[in-house]
Design a protein around this motif. Structure first.
Motif, short mmCIF file in Angstrom:
data_model
loop_
_atom_site.label_atom_id
_atom_site.label_comp_id
_atom_site.label_asym_id
_atom_site.label_seq_id
_atom_site.Cartn_x
_atom_site.Cartn_y
_atom_site.Cartn_z
N VAL A 190 0.68 -1.36 0.09
CA VAL A 190 0.06 -0.04 0.00
C VAL A 190 0.80 1.46 -0.02
CG1 VAL A 190 -1.56 1.37 1.06
CG2 VAL A 190 -1.93 -1.27 1.07
N ARG A 191 2.14 1.19 0.53
CA ARG A 191 2.66 2.55 0.66
C ARG A 191 3.08 3.00 -0.53
NH1 ARG A 191 8.02 1.19 4.70
NH2 ARG A 191 6.83 1.61 6.64
N PRO A 192 3.61 2.59 -1.79
CA PRO A 192 3.62 3.55 -2.90
C PRO A 192 2.44 4.18 -3.43
CG PRO A 192 3.55 1.15 -3.49
CD PRO A 192 3.99 1.03 -1.93
N VAL A 193 1.21 3.50 -3.19
CA VAL A 193 -0.09 3.88 -3.37
C VAL A 193 -0.64 5.09 -2.91
CG1 VAL A 193 -2.75 3.39 -3.80
CG2 VAL A 193 -0.79 1.74 -4.40
N THR A 194 -0.45 5.05 -1.40
CA THR A 194 -0.98 6.36 -0.67
C THR A 194 0.16 7.36 -0.68
OG1 THR A 194 0.56 5.11 1.18
CG2 THR A 194 -1.86 4.71 0.93
N LEU A 195 1.79 7.06 -1.02
CA LEU A 195 2.57 7.88 -1.35
C LEU A 195 2.28 8.91 -2.34
CD1 LEU A 195 5.53 8.94 -0.30
CD2 LEU A 195 6.38 7.47 -1.82
N ALA A 196 1.80 8.22 -3.58
CA ALA A 196 1.55 8.94 -4.81
C ALA A 196 0.53 9.59 -4.73
CB ALA A 196 1.43 7.92 -6.00
N LEU A 197 -0.70 9.07 -4.09
CA LEU A 197 -1.96 9.51 -4.18
C LEU A 197 -1.98 10.85 -3.40
CD1 LEU A 197 -4.92 8.94 -4.97
CD2 LEU A 197 -5.27 7.74 -2.85
N ARG A 198 -1.39 10.97 -2.41
CA ARG A 198 -1.31 12.17 -1.63
C ARG A 198 -1.04 13.45 -2.29
NH1 ARG A 198 1.62 10.41 1.89
NH2 ARG A 198 0.25 9.71 3.36
N LEU A 199 0.15 13.39 -3.17
CA LEU A 199 0.60 14.32 -3.75
C LEU A 199 -0.25 14.71 -5.27
CD1 LEU A 199 2.90 16.30 -4.63
CD2 LEU A 199 4.06 14.44 -5.67
N PHE A 200 -0.63 13.63 -5.69
CA PHE A 200 -1.46 13.80 -6.87
C PHE A 200 -2.85 14.60 -6.55
CE2 PHE A 200 -5.20 11.71 -8.73
CZ PHE A 200 -5.45 12.33 -10.09
N ALA A 201 -3.49 13.93 -5.43
CA ALA A 201 -4.80 14.54 -5.20
C ALA A 201 -4.58 15.97 -4.80
CB ALA A 201 -5.49 13.63 -4.13
N ASN A 202 -3.52 16.24 -4.07
CA ASN A 202 -3.26 17.67 -3.56
C ASN A 202 -3.37 18.66 -4.65
OD1 ASN A 202 -3.45 18.16 -0.48
ND2 ASN A 202 -2.54 16.36 -0.70
N MET A 203 -2.48 18.32 -5.47
CA MET A 203 -2.13 18.99 -6.89
C MET A 203 -3.39 19.16 -7.71
SD MET A 203 0.99 20.22 -6.49
CE MET A 203 0.47 20.38 -4.85
N LEU A 204 -4.17 18.10 -7.89
CA LEU A 204 -5.35 18.17 -8.69
C LEU A 204 -6.37 18.89 -8.10
CD1 LEU A 204 -6.64 17.07 -11.03
CD2 LEU A 204 -7.90 15.14 -9.84
N ALA A 205 -6.67 18.69 -6.65
CA ALA A 205 -7.85 19.45 -6.07
C ALA A 205 -7.52 20.97 -5.87
CB ALA A 205 -7.69 18.96 -4.83
N GLY A 206 -6.05 21.37 -5.86
CA GLY A 206 -5.69 22.82 -5.62
C GLY A 206 -5.82 23.43 -6.94
N HIS A 207 -5.35 22.90 -7.97
CA HIS A 207 -5.50 23.50 -9.32
C HIS A 207 -6.77 23.67 -10.03
CE1 HIS A 207 -3.26 25.16 -12.61
NE2 HIS A 207 -4.06 24.33 -13.54
N LEU A 208 -7.80 22.60 -9.31
CA LEU A 208 -9.15 22.52 -10.10
C LEU A 208 -9.87 23.73 -9.34
CD1 LEU A 208 -10.86 20.69 -11.66
CD2 LEU A 208 -11.71 19.51 -9.89
N LEU A 209 -9.50 24.05 -8.02
CA LEU A 209 -10.16 24.94 -7.13
C LEU A 209 -9.63 26.42 -7.76
CD1 LEU A 209 -11.67 25.33 -4.74
CD2 LEU A 209 -9.84 25.48 -3.41
N LEU A 210 -8.48 26.59 -8.30
CA LEU A 210 -8.11 27.65 -8.91
C LEU A 210 -8.78 27.98 -10.31
CD1 LEU A 210 -4.25 27.77 -8.30
CD2 LEU A 210 -5.81 29.24 -7.01
N ILE A 211 -8.96 26.88 -11.01
CA ILE A 211 -9.60 27.05 -12.22
C ILE A 211 -11.09 27.50 -12.19
CG2 ILE A 211 -10.24 25.86 -14.34
CD1 ILE A 211 -7.89 24.17 -14.01
N LEU A 212 -11.70 27.04 -10.80
CA LEU A 212 -13.04 27.35 -10.84
C LEU A 212 -13.49 28.48 -10.25
CD1 LEU A 212 -16.10 26.31 -10.13
CD2 LEU A 212 -15.21 25.74 -7.80
N PHE A 213 -12.56 29.11 -9.46
CA PHE A 213 -12.67 30.46 -9.10
C PHE A 213 -12.39 31.58 -10.22
CE2 PHE A 213 -12.43 28.93 -4.67
CZ PHE A 213 -13.53 29.62 -4.27
N ALA A 214 -11.22 31.20 -10.88
CA ALA A 214 -10.64 32.19 -12.04
C ALA A 214 -11.99 31.94 -13.21
CB ALA A 214 -9.50 31.73 -12.78
N LEU A 215 -12.36 30.98 -13.62
CA LEU A 215 -13.44 30.88 -14.54
C LEU A 215 -14.73 31.39 -14.10
CD1 LEU A 215 -12.46 27.56 -16.54
CD2 LEU A 215 -12.07 29.96 -17.43
N GLY A 216 -15.13 30.76 -12.72
CA GLY A 216 -16.50 31.39 -12.28
C GLY A 216 -16.39 32.91 -12.19
N GLY A 217 -15.35 33.46 -11.67
CA GLY A 217 -15.47 35.07 -11.54
C GLY A 217 -15.62 35.47 -12.85
#
Length: 273
Positions: A190-217
């Protein structure tokens, strides 16, 4: 920021989604279908960012270390402080003074490589986090998995390493029938899966949030009613605020990824589980 014209349509606002991260290749548009999704063949923007990050990290620290003066200049000072940060806080303090030095080059290169690829999300004209693509992150996690397992096997032997990672010290009796599979799954599978998922999910969610506020505004200001236009301005202000928060998260995610690598290596070479 991987914003496409399809994100705003005449009939209404289309919120951004994972499709905004599926960038087409920079060249001939060749695709294939697999698992119900369209995949591109060719060189993509995240691929070029990986190469660019590697070149920039190597180039900066090569120049910073070239003179090695007794009284360092500004560039050498920055390079030495950066190296000392990784060497001491993630190498020596986690792995231990006996074994840490042979892993410092890997931890050092890994930290600044990940950090720069994360920061690409906020650099103008790039504005895309490389590790918001899961394949990029799982490749790094696989490399880490190979390294700490190989180190552990060399230190303990194959069977000794399996016992070291799967059998908790000081535990005996029937409870081992439950703990051994759980420890094996947790430490080996499980270690490599959780190691990768933490970084991937944070980068995806953070950038998705930025796109949402930029385009929504933008949509509220250009297409919204007069009463909701101030909400568009608020969305842009939040976009700026979240951008600064993302800088902190980009650093923390690089730090956590490398810190966990150091912890896994420390556990692999330690004499006790």
């Amino acid at each position: 920021m991987s914003i496409t014209t399809s994100s705003i349509r005449a009939e209404g606002f289309t919120p951004p989604g994972p499709g905004d991260f599926n960038l087409p290749p920079l060249g001939p548009d060749k695709t294939f279908e697999w698992l119900g999704q369209t995949h591109y063949l060719g060189v993509t923007k995240p691929m070029l960012q990986l190469v660019l990050a590697a070149v920039l990290v190597f180039g900066f620290f090569f120049v910073a270390a070239r003179r090695q003066a007794m009284v360092p200049g500004r560039l050498q000072f920055v390079g030495e402080q950066a190296y000392g940060f990784v060497r001491n806080s993630m190498g020596r303090d986690i792995i231990g003074s006996r074994d840490f030095m042979r892993f410092v080059p890997y931890l050092f290169a890994l930290f600044f490589f990940i950090l720069l690829n994360n920061v690409f999300a906020t650099i103008p004209f790039i504005q895309f986090p490389t590790f918001s693509r899961s394949g990029m992150v799982y490749s790094l996690a696989l490399l880490s998995w190979l390294i700490y397992n190989w180190v552990g096997i060399r230190h303990h032997g194959f069977l000794g390493y399996l016992k070291h990672q799967s059998v908790p010290a000081g535990v005996s009796g029937p409870i081992l029938a439950l703990l051994i599979p759980l420890e094996f799954m947790s430490n080996i599978i499980v270690r490599p899966v959780t190691l990768a998922l933490r970084l991937f999910a944070n980068m995806l969610a953070g950038h998705l949030l930025l796109i949402l506020f930029a385009l929504g505004g933008e949509y509220l200001l250009l297409h919204g009613a007069t009463l909701v236009k101030p909400v568009g301005i608020l969305a842009w202000l939040l976009f700026v605020a979240i951008s600064f928060l993302e800088l902190l998260i980009q650093f923390l995610q690089a730090y956590v990824f490398v810190l966990l690598n150091a912890m896994y290596i420390s556990g692999a070479v330690s004499d006790e589980h």
